[in-house]
Write a protein that holds these residues in place. Structure first.
Motif, PDB file in Angstrom:
ATOM      1  N   GLU A 150       5.931 -13.586  25.690  1.00 13.22           N
ATOM      2  CA  GLU A 150       5.469 -12.295  25.202  1.00 13.22           C
ATOM      3  C   GLU A 150       3.925 -12.788  24.412  1.00 13.22           C
ATOM      4  OE1 GLU A 150       5.692  -8.099  23.807  1.00 13.22           O
ATOM      5  OE2 GLU A 150       6.726  -9.306  25.374  1.00 13.22           O
ATOM      6  N   ILE A 151       3.929 -13.870  23.622  1.00 10.36           N
ATOM      7  CA  ILE A 151       2.767 -14.338  23.085  1.00 10.36           C
ATOM      8  C   ILE A 151       1.638 -14.714  24.255  1.00 10.36           C
ATOM      9  CG2 ILE A 151       1.894 -16.426  21.680  1.00 10.36           C
ATOM     10  CD1 ILE A 151       4.483 -16.414  20.017  1.00 10.36           C
ATOM     11  N   VAL A 152       2.188 -15.504  25.376  1.00  9.90           N
ATOM     12  CA  VAL A 152       1.158 -15.884  26.316  1.00  9.90           C
ATOM     13  C   VAL A 152       0.664 -14.478  27.067  1.00  9.90           C
ATOM     14  CG1 VAL A 152       1.079 -16.911  28.656  1.00  9.90           C
ATOM     15  CG2 VAL A 152       2.276 -17.887  26.727  1.00  9.90           C
ATOM     16  N   ILE A 153       1.380 -13.444  26.895  1.00  9.82           N
ATOM     17  CA  ILE A 153       0.912 -12.257  27.636  1.00  9.82           C
ATOM     18  C   ILE A 153      -0.223 -11.631  26.777  1.00  9.82           C
ATOM     19  CG2 ILE A 153       1.550  -9.660  27.767  1.00  9.82           C
ATOM     20  CD1 ILE A 153       4.278 -10.907  28.905  1.00  9.82           C
ATOM     21  N   TYR A 154       0.022 -11.560  25.254  1.00 13.66           N
ATOM     22  CA  TYR A 154      -1.020 -10.905  24.504  1.00 13.66           C
ATOM     23  C   TYR A 154      -2.164 -11.886  24.383  1.00 13.66           C
ATOM     24  CZ  TYR A 154       1.711  -6.904  23.611  1.00 13.66           C
ATOM     25  OH  TYR A 154       2.318  -5.770  23.872  1.00 13.66           O
ATOM     26  N   ALA A 155      -2.032 -13.163  24.421  1.00 12.19           N
ATOM     27  CA  ALA A 155      -2.974 -13.926  24.663  1.00 12.19           C
ATOM     28  C   ALA A 155      -3.960 -13.696  25.784  1.00 12.19           C
ATOM     29  CB  ALA A 155      -2.791 -15.626  24.561  1.00 12.19           C
ATOM     30  N   GLY A 156      -3.268 -13.558  26.970  1.00 17.75           N
ATOM     31  CA  GLY A 156      -4.021 -13.182  28.120  1.00 17.75           C
ATOM     32  C   GLY A 156      -4.973 -11.667  27.870  1.00 17.75           C
ATOM     33  N   LEU A 157      -4.502 -10.710  27.215  1.00 24.03           N
ATOM     34  CA  LEU A 157      -5.019  -9.716  26.659  1.00 24.03           C
ATOM     35  C   LEU A 157      -6.533  -9.930  25.773  1.00 24.03           C
ATOM     36  CD1 LEU A 157      -2.412  -6.964  25.992  1.00 24.03           C
ATOM     37  CD2 LEU A 157      -3.737  -7.248  28.004  1.00 24.03           C
ATOM     38  N   VAL A 158      -6.262 -11.054  25.069  1.00 28.84           N
ATOM     39  CA  VAL A 158      -7.495 -11.370  24.174  1.00 28.84           C
ATOM     40  C   VAL A 158      -8.340 -12.070  25.061  1.00 28.84           C
ATOM     41  CG1 VAL A 158      -8.173 -13.002  22.199  1.00 28.84           C
ATOM     42  CG2 VAL A 158      -5.856 -11.713  22.049  1.00 28.84           C
ATOM     43  N   VAL A 159      -7.983 -12.862  25.696  1.00 26.80           N
ATOM     44  CA  VAL A 159      -8.935 -13.481  26.820  1.00 26.80           C
ATOM     45  C   VAL A 159      -9.736 -12.473  27.734  1.00 26.80           C
ATOM     46  CG1 VAL A 159      -9.523 -15.145  28.700  1.00 26.80           C
ATOM     47  CG2 VAL A 159      -7.748 -15.738  26.759  1.00 26.80           C
ATOM     48  N   ALA A 160      -8.942 -11.600  28.376  1.00 24.81           N
ATOM     49  CA  ALA A 160      -9.446 -10.438  29.009  1.00 24.81           C
ATOM     50  C   ALA A 160     -10.256  -9.432  28.340  1.00 24.81           C
ATOM     51  CB  ALA A 160      -8.379  -9.725  29.677  1.00 24.81           C
ATOM     52  N   SER A 161      -9.986  -9.185  27.192  1.00 26.88           N
ATOM     53  CA  SER A 161     -11.156  -8.523  26.210  1.00 26.88           C
ATOM     54  C   SER A 161     -12.306  -8.953  25.994  1.00 26.88           C
ATOM     55  CB  SER A 161     -10.186  -8.208  25.001  1.00 26.88           C
ATOM     56  OG  SER A 161     -10.353  -9.346  23.914  1.00 26.88           O
ATOM     57  N   GLY A 162     -12.435 -10.526  26.449  1.00 27.69           N
ATOM     58  CA  GLY A 162     -13.863 -11.064  25.964  1.00 27.69           C
ATOM     59  C   GLY A 162     -13.765 -12.063  24.918  1.00 27.69           C
ATOM     60  N   GLY A 163     -12.777 -11.701  23.848  1.00 29.12           N
ATOM     61  CA  GLY A 163     -12.439 -12.444  22.745  1.00 29.12           C
ATOM     62  C   GLY A 163     -13.348 -12.107  21.547  1.00 29.12           C
ATOM     63  N   ALA A 164     -14.116 -11.014  21.845  1.00 27.29           N
ATOM     64  CA  ALA A 164     -14.974 -10.637  20.719  1.00 27.29           C
ATOM     65  C   ALA A 164     -14.625  -9.349  19.938  1.00 27.29           C
ATOM     66  CB  ALA A 164     -16.399 -10.138  21.368  1.00 27.29           C
ATOM     67  N   ASP A 165     -13.272  -8.857  20.117  1.00 25.90           N
ATOM     68  CA  ASP A 165     -13.180  -7.495  19.595  1.00 25.90           C
ATOM     69  C   ASP A 165     -11.844  -7.904  18.369  1.00 25.90           C
ATOM     70  OD1 ASP A 165     -11.686  -5.114  18.726  1.00 25.90           O
ATOM     71  OD2 ASP A 165     -12.290  -4.276  20.699  1.00 25.90           O
ATOM     72  N   LEU A 166     -12.421  -7.927  17.122  1.00 25.27           N
ATOM     73  CA  LEU A 166     -11.454  -8.080  16.205  1.00 25.27           C
ATOM     74  C   LEU A 166     -10.129  -7.463  16.109  1.00 25.27           C
ATOM     75  CD1 LEU A 166     -11.019  -9.833  13.263  1.00 25.27           C
ATOM     76  CD2 LEU A 166     -12.339  -7.730  12.143  1.00 25.27           C
ATOM     77  N   THR A 167      -9.980  -6.244  16.354  1.00 26.37           N
ATOM     78  CA  THR A 167      -8.974  -5.534  16.596  1.00 26.37           C
ATOM     79  C   THR A 167      -7.891  -5.894  17.517  1.00 26.37           C
ATOM     80  OG1 THR A 167     -10.260  -3.298  16.416  1.00 26.37           O
ATOM     81  CG2 THR A 167      -7.864  -3.084  16.912  1.00 26.37           C
ATOM     82  N   ILE A 168      -8.262  -6.466  18.518  1.00 23.06           N
ATOM     83  CA  ILE A 168      -7.324  -6.976  19.615  1.00 23.06           C
ATOM     84  C   ILE A 168      -6.684  -8.339  18.864  1.00 23.06           C
ATOM     85  CG2 ILE A 168      -7.218  -8.016  22.061  1.00 23.06           C
ATOM     86  CD1 ILE A 168      -9.091  -5.902  22.801  1.00 23.06           C
ATOM     87  N   TRP A 169      -7.808  -9.196  18.392  1.00 17.32           N
ATOM     88  CA  TRP A 169      -7.360 -10.254  17.666  1.00 17.32           C
ATOM     89  C   TRP A 169      -6.213  -9.913  16.642  1.00 17.32           C
ATOM     90  CZ3 TRP A 169      -7.607 -15.142  18.962  1.00 17.32           C
ATOM     91  CH2 TRP A 169      -8.588 -15.769  19.726  1.00 17.32           C
ATOM     92  N   LEU A 170      -6.407  -9.073  15.818  1.00 15.64           N
ATOM     93  CA  LEU A 170      -5.478  -8.627  14.864  1.00 15.64           C
ATOM     94  C   LEU A 170      -4.166  -8.189  15.226  1.00 15.64           C
ATOM     95  CD1 LEU A 170      -7.879  -6.939  12.357  1.00 15.64           C
ATOM     96  CD2 LEU A 170      -6.794  -9.083  11.977  1.00 15.64           C
ATOM     97  N   LEU A 171      -4.108  -7.603  16.581  1.00  8.26           N
ATOM     98  CA  LEU A 171      -2.799  -7.203  17.283  1.00  8.26           C
ATOM     99  C   LEU A 171      -2.459  -8.518  17.857  1.00  8.26           C
ATOM    100  CD1 LEU A 171      -0.874  -5.821  19.205  1.00  8.26           C
ATOM    101  CD2 LEU A 171      -3.161  -5.593  20.729  1.00  8.26           C
TER     102      LEU A 171
END
Length: 337
Positions: free
Chosen positions: A278-299
């Motif tokens: 699950e951690i890997v899955i959401y890490a994938g979402l962080v990378v797919a977001s471009g890594g610049a969105d603070l909201t997704i990092w906080l998620l």
């Protein structure tokens, strides 16, 4: 409204994460905090026999029903907005400007493409579509697993606070993936409903004028980070499916309320590989977001702190329950923790 929503989501993720981080600190004077958070987080085999303030663990299904309905709604409306208003390529001679769409122009109730929108904004909206599409894959799979793979014991319980936290998570997580474009998507959807009411189904569907190739091809124009993120996402997704199948098979082949040590896949290295996945899955979402969105990092920070905290308790339970438990296994982070 949009800035307020983003701030609200960020505040919520910080408020949800801080207690977990504080409870995880190795200070004896924080033991009361640790015990309180632990009592809220326990479920299933780690839950005490008390039924006070608990609900059946099979209520996990509620999380994923909510998640599928909410994520699907966000995905469809955002994808429709992206396709009709901010496609990755447009013919500037055929369509009115973006401004007329929202400032009372002649097409205020029309589904029209907008050539004047900056390319950076177009990428932002289509990234949101991409992230919601990945989230849809995850929540649909989790709903199917909850119904067909997991065989929850009739006595398995979880704390009501954990249940409410799950409902919060699956409301806020999909919204966090598209919150930067939510106001535009909301206005577009409201105008679309208004057009449907005014013009009727037949005329509205004629205006939609779908091009299925264009509907998909804009996603293919996204950057390499999105596809690397998707690869990481599906790596975790595949392993989570395998680990859930292993856990589900243990219930099928064991007596009621009799626990055995799981083996196979990432169980070889950690006690909670489904949490690691699950951690890997959401890490994938962080990378797919471009890594610049603070909201997704906080998620992601909440997912990480919550699952590490829960995995540590599960690991302790295994060590206490089984004297022959494999000593090379860590709780959730391979070779480290």
């Amino acid at each position: 409204m949009e800035v307020g929503l983003v701030s609200l989501l960020r505040t919520a993720w910080i408020a949800a994460t801080l207690p977990l981080l504080i409870a995880s600190l190795p200070f004896s004077w924080l033991n009361p905090v640790h015990k309180t958070i632990l009592a809220f987080a326990k479920r299933g085999k780690t839950m005490s026999s008390s039924r006070r303030f608990t609900v059946p663990q099979k209520f996990f299904c509620h999380f994923y029903v909510l998640a599928v309905v909410w994520t699907t709604l966000l995905l469809v409306t955002t994808w429709m907005y992206a396709y009709k208003m901010v496609p990755m390529y447009v013919d500037p001679f055929l369509y009115p400007t973006f401004a007329s769409r929202f400032t009372g122009g002649s097409h205020i109730l029309s589904w029209r493409k907008s050539p004047s929108v900056p390319m950076g904004y177009r990428y932002s909206v289509w990234r949101s579509v991409f992230l919601l599409l990945l989230m849809e894959v995850q929540v649909v799979n989790r709903l199917i697993e909850t119904i067909y793979v997991f065989k929850y014991s009739s006595t398995a319980r979880m704390h009501i606070f954990g249940y409410l936290t799950g409902l919060f998570f699956y409301t806020a997580a999909p919204l966090s993936l598209c919150c930067n474009n939510f106001l535009e998507v909301y206005n577009f959807s409201v105008n679309g409903v208004a057009e449907f009411i005014v013009k009727g189904k037949k005329n509205t569907m004629e205006d939609l004028d779908f091009d299925s190739l264009e509907f998909i091809s804009s996603l293919l124009k996204l950057g390499w980070l999105q596809w690397i993120g998707a690869a990481i996402f599906f790596w975790g997704w595949i392993h989570q499916r395998r680990c859930h199948e292993i856990l589900g098979s243990l219930r099928e082949h064991s007596e009621q309320n009799v626990y055995v040590i799981p083996h196979g896949d990432w169980f070889k290295i950690v006690s909670s590989p489904h949490y690691l996945a699950e951690i890997v899955i959401y890490a994938g979402l962080v990378v797919a977001s471009g890594g610049a969105d603070l909201t997704i990092w906080l998620l992601f920070g909440f997912v990480l702190s919550n699952l590490v905290f829960a995995a540590a308790e599960t690991h302790r339970w295994y060590l206490q329950k089984f004297k022959s438990y494999p000593k090379n296994r860590r709780a959730v982070i391979p070779f480290l923790y």
